[in-house]
Each structure stands twice: as structure tokens, then as C-alpha cells.
Design a protein around this motif. Structure first.
Motif, short mmCIF file in Angstrom:
data_model
loop_
_atom_site.label_atom_id
_atom_site.label_comp_id
_atom_site.label_asym_id
_atom_site.label_seq_id
_atom_site.Cartn_x
_atom_site.Cartn_y
_atom_site.Cartn_z
N ALA A 6 0.81 -1.23 0.00
CA ALA A 6 0.00 0.00 0.00
C ALA A 6 0.84 1.28 0.00
CB ALA A 6 -0.94 -0.01 1.21
N ASP A 7 2.02 1.25 0.60
CA ASP A 7 2.82 2.47 0.70
C ASP A 7 3.90 2.56 -0.39
OD1 ASP A 7 1.50 3.51 2.91
OD2 ASP A 7 2.71 2.34 4.31
N VAL A 8 3.75 1.77 -1.43
CA VAL A 8 4.73 1.80 -2.53
C VAL A 8 4.23 2.74 -3.62
CG1 VAL A 8 5.87 0.46 -4.35
CG2 VAL A 8 5.58 -0.53 -2.05
N GLU A 9 5.06 3.67 -4.02
CA GLU A 9 4.74 4.61 -5.09
C GLU A 9 5.59 4.28 -6.32
OE1 GLU A 9 2.54 7.08 -5.29
OE2 GLU A 9 1.75 6.78 -3.27
N ILE A 10 4.96 4.25 -7.47
CA ILE A 10 5.65 3.95 -8.72
C ILE A 10 6.13 5.25 -9.37
CG2 ILE A 10 5.42 2.96 -11.03
CD1 ILE A 10 3.22 1.14 -9.82
N MET A 11 7.38 5.29 -9.76
CA MET A 11 7.93 6.48 -10.41
C MET A 11 8.77 6.06 -11.62
SD MET A 11 9.04 8.91 -7.20
CE MET A 11 9.06 10.35 -8.26
N ILE A 12 8.77 6.92 -12.64
CA ILE A 12 9.54 6.69 -13.85
C ILE A 12 10.67 7.72 -13.93
CG2 ILE A 12 9.50 6.61 -16.37
CD1 ILE A 12 6.56 5.85 -16.20
N PHE A 13 11.88 7.23 -14.16
CA PHE A 13 13.04 8.11 -14.30
C PHE A 13 13.70 7.85 -15.65
CE2 PHE A 13 12.43 7.62 -9.77
CZ PHE A 13 12.63 8.89 -9.27
N GLN A 14 14.37 8.85 -16.16
CA GLN A 14 15.08 8.67 -17.42
C GLN A 14 16.19 7.65 -17.26
OE1 GLN A 14 14.35 9.80 -20.40
NE2 GLN A 14 16.13 8.81 -21.36
N ASN A 15 16.89 7.72 -16.14
CA ASN A 15 18.00 6.80 -15.93
C ASN A 15 18.31 6.69 -14.44
OD1 ASN A 15 19.61 9.13 -15.25
ND2 ASN A 15 19.89 9.45 -17.47
N ARG A 16 19.30 5.89 -14.12
CA ARG A 16 19.66 5.61 -12.73
C ARG A 16 20.21 6.86 -12.03
NH1 ARG A 16 25.15 3.77 -11.98
NH2 ARG A 16 26.41 4.36 -13.76
N SER A 17 20.88 7.73 -12.79
CA SER A 17 21.44 8.94 -12.19
C SER A 17 20.32 9.86 -11.71
CB SER A 17 22.32 9.67 -13.21
OG SER A 17 23.42 8.85 -13.58
N ASP A 18 19.29 10.00 -12.51
CA ASP A 18 18.15 10.83 -12.09
C ASP A 18 17.50 10.24 -10.84
OD1 ASP A 18 18.68 12.43 -14.23
OD2 ASP A 18 16.93 11.84 -15.41
N PHE A 19 17.40 8.92 -10.81
CA PHE A 19 16.85 8.24 -9.63
C PHE A 19 17.67 8.59 -8.39
CE2 PHE A 19 17.67 4.57 -6.86
CZ PHE A 19 16.42 4.37 -6.30
N ALA A 20 18.99 8.49 -8.50
CA ALA A 20 19.86 8.74 -7.36
C ALA A 20 19.77 10.20 -6.92
CB ALA A 20 21.30 8.38 -7.72
N SER A 21 19.70 11.11 -7.87
CA SER A 21 19.61 12.54 -7.55
C SER A 21 18.32 12.85 -6.82
CB SER A 21 19.72 13.35 -8.84
OG SER A 21 19.55 14.74 -8.59
N PHE A 22 17.23 12.23 -7.24
CA PHE A 22 15.93 12.52 -6.64
C PHE A 22 15.77 11.90 -5.26
CE2 PHE A 22 11.44 11.53 -5.90
CZ PHE A 22 10.86 12.79 -6.07
N THR A 23 16.20 10.66 -5.11
CA THR A 23 15.95 9.92 -3.86
C THR A 23 17.08 10.06 -2.85
OG1 THR A 23 16.95 7.89 -4.74
CG2 THR A 23 14.57 8.22 -5.11
N GLY A 24 18.26 10.40 -3.32
CA GLY A 24 19.40 10.43 -2.41
C GLY A 24 20.02 9.07 -2.21
N GLU A 25 19.51 8.06 -2.89
CA GLU A 25 20.05 6.70 -2.80
C GLU A 25 21.23 6.54 -3.77
OE1 GLU A 25 18.93 4.05 -0.74
OE2 GLU A 25 17.97 5.79 0.21
N THR A 26 22.06 5.55 -3.52
CA THR A 26 23.14 5.23 -4.44
C THR A 26 22.56 4.68 -5.73
OG1 THR A 26 24.63 4.71 -2.60
CG2 THR A 26 25.23 3.85 -4.77
N ALA A 27 23.08 5.13 -6.84
CA ALA A 27 22.57 4.65 -8.13
C ALA A 27 22.91 3.17 -8.31
CB ALA A 27 23.17 5.46 -9.27
N PRO A 28 21.98 2.39 -8.81
CA PRO A 28 22.28 0.98 -9.07
C PRO A 28 23.22 0.86 -10.27
CG PRO A 28 20.14 1.52 -9.97
CD PRO A 28 20.60 2.74 -9.22
N ALA A 29 23.70 -0.35 -10.53
CA ALA A 29 24.56 -0.60 -11.69
C ALA A 29 23.80 -0.30 -12.97
CB ALA A 29 25.02 -2.05 -11.68
N PRO A 30 24.49 0.08 -14.04
CA PRO A 30 23.82 0.46 -15.30
C PRO A 30 22.94 -0.64 -15.89
CG PRO A 30 26.13 1.11 -15.34
CD PRO A 30 25.96 0.27 -14.12
N LYS A 31 23.18 -1.91 -15.53
CA LYS A 31 22.41 -3.01 -16.11
C LYS A 31 20.98 -3.08 -15.57
CE LYS A 31 24.35 -5.98 -12.52
NZ LYS A 31 25.35 -7.02 -12.23
#
Length: 526
Positions: A6-31
Motif C-alpha cells: 500500500a505504501d509503494v509509489e511507482i515512479m519513472i526516471f530517465q536513468n539511474r542517475s536521475d533516480f539517485a539525484s531525486f531519492t538520495g540513494e546510491t545509483a544501481p549498476a547500469p544493467k
């Protein structure tokens, strides 16, 4: 499931770098095509939400150009959303993707099985020659999987979760469909219940022991009902390829038991003897004894039984492989037609235990048969080749002298034609015959015909046949009991065992005339 998520939100990012910038999390591997964050940015409405992120691009392999490159994967949003949600579901339900001994996470055990079987194959067989060429430093198919898409437990859980809702996984589909049979089966039957679990599943996990060096062992078993023998023993537990229907024929291993006389089947059933096919003895020990500590093994240990003397948890297993060295560095795979007869051998041990270990009774008719047969096979009336194959008769341990002593007994070796005394392989070496013999590598570990000519091997002195029997099979009375039971049972025993036991007629006669054990059950004592 929806409540859990119930508390999971779905989001679309252009790439892993944008994900890391938005969430503050470490970017996953490019694969990675999808990833997760435990929460959104602080001070926003997403701060208390879990983020299931999918990417518009990732670095993936394509068969179109046979290379890894940044790809547009917007067409895979549907499956990758479910992959991200699957990662959250895994985390929110106790991480069932991870190995655990208590509670046992059977999905994780299934991953271990999938990796084990995938890595039995060549990379080119699993992927293709272009991928194999692209990664010359990787040795196994699973290493390739990890390099291209991710091969950790959580990755496999996410892939399988997503496959439940969409099959559009592109290049990864082929690997999932062909080589993830056990996690696919477990997911299909046990997680998503369609159909609801049709047969019980069980397993165990013993972590690696850093003190003793014993490896971690995961076991996964699925129960199958067979027309083997009366309940509860009409059940066989497949712990080799539990869900892979391609190998369902191995589950017919109970047919050798089914061919036994009713009196014996009733005896086994009433004493709750259970039948298993296992990968090896280490898996049997882990599942039935709760230990991964290796024990010394004889060559050709194709099966094992527990509970024989205690009567508690009577279990008999036939193995996919037999270790040939105690350090587990070498093994042989069990011929498929041995499963039936191996289980017959193992229930022979169970019957021996049920009947108060007749094999160990001093002064009994069985003990007399053992003594008479061992004396007979060591007499001049029985040659090595009467009982054993040429390979076993040429084994270095089958000779009473060392190769150096045998060579020293050859008169004027350097004046003789090389191939009259030495093998063609040794003769191809430079120097005199003595030089050739002395420089042949690992000479004393080779079979005789790799070192000497056939005539020298044939005439060399050998140890007694009972010594060879002890090395190839066993002369322990408990084993001889089961060998005699096995070769006189309706299901044919291996030819090589039949050959060895043909000259042990007192033992086979005991099984057939005391009165006939197979027809009458417990033999008379003495």
C-alpha cells in the motif's frame, strides 16, 4: 498483496542517475532496469512512501548488435514496474529471496538449485557464442547472468515476480524460461498458488561453517506420489530437480522397490521407510541429519540410508553424483538406470536394521557365507577379471608391487623392444627404456596399461580379490548384505556389481534359500 504494498509509489526516471539525484540513494549498476528506495525525499509527501522506480534506459546486451549499450527500454515499463514492486514485496515479507536456516526460505534454496544446474552447462550452451566471446574471463553461465542482468538472490526474486505479470522480458526471457526451472516452479506453485500447491515441498539450509570449512548446503525437495509400494512409501521425494519436468523420469526410481515381493513392501511401509533422490551424500546429511560436515566416502557411494539402527526417520536416498575423493574435488555422475537399483540396495540396509542387523550377528549362517565367499574369491580359482573390469584390475592399487618393483623385475629392459614391456605412450618419450619409464609423469598414479604393455600387466602379481572388492565396492558385512539383496532382487543390479557378486554364491544363495528372503521376508536365524 496489495495491502502489503500500500505504501509503494511507482515512479519513472530517465536513468539511474536521475533516480539517485531525486531519492538520495546510491545509483544501481547500469544493467538494472528498475530499482527501489526505502522512502522519498524528506519534507515531501513521498517521505513516508517506498519508491518503485523504473528507468527509460539501461545498459543491456542486444543480439541485434551483440554488445552491451545504453538502450531505450520504455517498451518494458510494464514488466519492470513489477520487478521494482517485487523487490519491495521481497523486503516487506521477510526477504524470502535470501538464504535462511530458520525459517527456511525455500525460494532462496530454489535459486541455489537453478545456479547449480545452470553452471553444469557451458556458457555457449546457455547463452550463445557471441556472449561467451565477449566475456572470456567469466567461467560460468551464472557469472554471465550477473554481469548482464544481475544474479543475486534478490534479482532472481524480482525477475520471477515480474514474470508472473508479464512475459515481455526481452533477451532475459530465454534464460528465465530455460534455466530457472526451480524458481519458476516454486513461484508458480507455492507463491502464486496456481494451481494451489499440488504436492508438499520442504527443504533445509545449513550455513557454511567457518571453523570446520564445511560448505553451506541448501536442499529443496518436492513430494511426488508414485505407484512404488503401499503408503506411505508410495511417495518419493525429488531433491535433485524438484520442479523440472524435463527430468521427471528420475522420479520413477521407486520402480525397483515396486518390483519387490509384497511381504517386503509391507515391511518397509509399516516401518515408514521414505525414499529420496538427492544430489549427493552431503545433501542427504544436511536434510536428514542437520549437518554439512563431510564424512569419508568410498568410491561409487551412489546412495545412503539413515535411521537404519535407530528406527527413527528411516530414509533411503539415491544420489545424482558420487564423490570419488573425500575432499570433494572429484565426482562421477550416477548413471540414470542406477537410481532404481540403488534404492533397492538402500532399502536392503533398512530391512537389515528392521530385522535386528542379521548382517552383524556372529556365528550366523550369513556370517558363514561371508567368510566362505571371501575365502573363495581370494583362491586361485578366481582371477581379477572374473570379478572386475579391466579398468579396476589395472588400477595401481590392484597390484601387490609398486611399478618400480615391477620394472626392476624385467630382465635387461633396455635391450628389449619398448612396446613389449612399456605402453606406447611411455615409448614415445626420449631415451632408453629405463629413461622413458623414469621420466613418465605421475607414473605411480596411472593405471597399469598406461605405463606397461598388456603382457606385463597381465602377469604382474595382484592383491587378493577381497582387497580389490573392498576398494571398488566393500567387504563390510552390512554392505555385502545389501549387495546380495540387490543382485537377487527383481530389478536388475548394475552389470559391474552382478559380475563381482557372481563369485560370491554363498551370499546370493543365502538370500534365495534361507528361505528365500524376497518371497518370505525376515530370514531364519542362525
Amino acid at each position: 498483496m496489495k495491502t502489503t504494498l500500500a505504501d509503494v509509489e511507482i515512479m519513472i526516471f530517465q536513468n539511474r542517475s536521475d533516480f539517485a539525484s531525486f531519492t538520495g540513494e546510491t545509483a544501481p549498476a547500469p544493467k538494472y532496469m528498475a530499482w527501489t528506495a526505502p522512502d522519498g525525499p524528506s519534507g515531501t509527501s513521498l517521505s513516508s512512501k517506498r519508491i518503485a522506480a523504473v528507468f527509460a534506459e539501461a545498459s543491456l546486451w542486444s543480439t541485434a548488435d551483440d554488445q552491451v549499450a545504453t538502450r531505450n527500454i520504455t517498451a518494458l515499463y510494464d514488466v519492470n514496474v513489477m520487478q521494482a514492486i517485487g523487490r519491495h514485496y521481497d523486503q516487506l515479507t521477510g526477504n524470502p529471496s535470501q538464504l535462511s536456516s530458520s525459517p527456511v526460505h525455500l525460494f532462496a534454496n530454489a535459486v541455489v538449485y537453478d545456479q547449480f544446474w545452470a553452471d553444469r552447462e557451458d556458457i555457449e550452451q546457455v547463452w550463445d557464442s557471441d556472449i561467451k566471446a565477449a566475456y572470456p574471463n567469466l567461467d560460468t553461465p551464472w557469472q554471465i547472468l550477473d554481469e548482464l542482468y544481475g544474479g543475486h538472490f534478490a534479482d532472481i526474486y524480482a525477475f520471477q515476480f515480474a514474470q508472473e505479470f508479464s512475459s515481455n522480458y526481452g533477451h532475459l526471457n530465454g534464460f528465465i524460461n530455460s534455466w530457472l526451472k526451480e524458481t519458476t516452479g516454486y513461484r508458480f506453485h507455492e507463491i502464486f498458488m496456481h494451481p494451489s500447491p499440488s504436492r508438499p515441498v520442504s527443504g533445509t539450509y545449513i550455513p557454511a561453517n567457518l571453523i570446520t570449512g564445511a560448505p553451506g548446503i541448501a536442499v529443496l525437495c518436492v513430494e511426488y506420489e508414485l505407484s512404488a509400494y503401499d503408503a506411505p512409501a508410495d511417495i518419493l521425494y525429488d531433491c535433485v530437480r524438484p520442479y523440472n519436468s524435463t527430468y521427471g523420469g528420475q522420479r520413477q526410481s521407486g520402480q525397483g522397490i515396486d518390483a519387490l515381493e509384497p511381504v517386503l513392501k509391507n515391511e518397509l511401509s509399516s516401518n515408514h521407510v521414505k525414499l529420496y533422490i538427492m544430489i549427493d551424500i552431503d545433501h542427504h546429511q544436511a536434510y536428514h541429519l542437520g549437518t554439512s560436515s563431510p564424512q569419508p566416502l568410498a568410491t561409487n557411494a551412489w546412495g545412503f540410508s539413515t535411521g537404519v539402527d535407530s528406527g527413527s526417520n528411516r530414509a533411503s536416498s539415491a544420489f545424482w553424483r558420487a564423490w570419488t575423493k573425500a575432499d570433494r574435488s572429484e565426482f562421477v555422475t550416477t548413471p540414470g538406470n542406477y537410481y532404481n537399483t540403488t534404492l533397492v540396495h538402500e532399502v536392503g540396509h533398512q530391512l537389515d536394521g528392521i530385522w535386528n542387523r542379521i548382517s552383524g550377528m556372529q556365528g550366523s549362517n550369513f556370517a558363514t557365507a561371508v567368510f566362505d565367499d571371501l575365502s573363495h574369491i581370494d583362491s586361485s580359482a578366481v582371477t581379477c577379471l572374473d570379478m572386475f573390469t579391466q579398468i579396476e584390475c589395472n588400477h595401481p592399487a590392484s597390484f601387490s608391487q609398486t611399478y618400480s618393483t615391477i620394472f626392476a623385475g624385467i630382465s635387461n629392459p633396455d635391450s628389449q623392444t619398448c612396446t613389449d614391456i612399456l605402453s606406447s605412450e611411455v615409448c614415445s618419450l626420449p631415451g632408453t627404456n629405463t629413461d622413458k619409464f623414469n621420466t613418465y609423469p605421475d607414473r605411480d598414479e596411472q593405471h597399469c596399461d598406461k605405463v606397461f604393455s598388456s603382457s606385463i600387466c597381465q602377469n604382474a602379481d595382484r592383491v587378493g580379490n577381497s582387497v580389490i572388492m573392498s576398494r571398488v565396492w566393500s567387504i563390510d558385512p552390512q554392505e555385502l548384505w545389501s549387495y546380495a539383496f540387490q543382485v537377487t532382487a527383481p530389478a536388475p543390479a548394475p552389470n559391474i556389481l552382478e559380475r563381482a557378486m557372481d563369485d560370491m554364491s554363498n551370499l546370493t544363495g543365502y538370500m534365495e534359500t534361507n528361505p528365500d528372503v524376497h518371497s518370505n521376508g525376515e530370514p531364519s536365524v542362525p
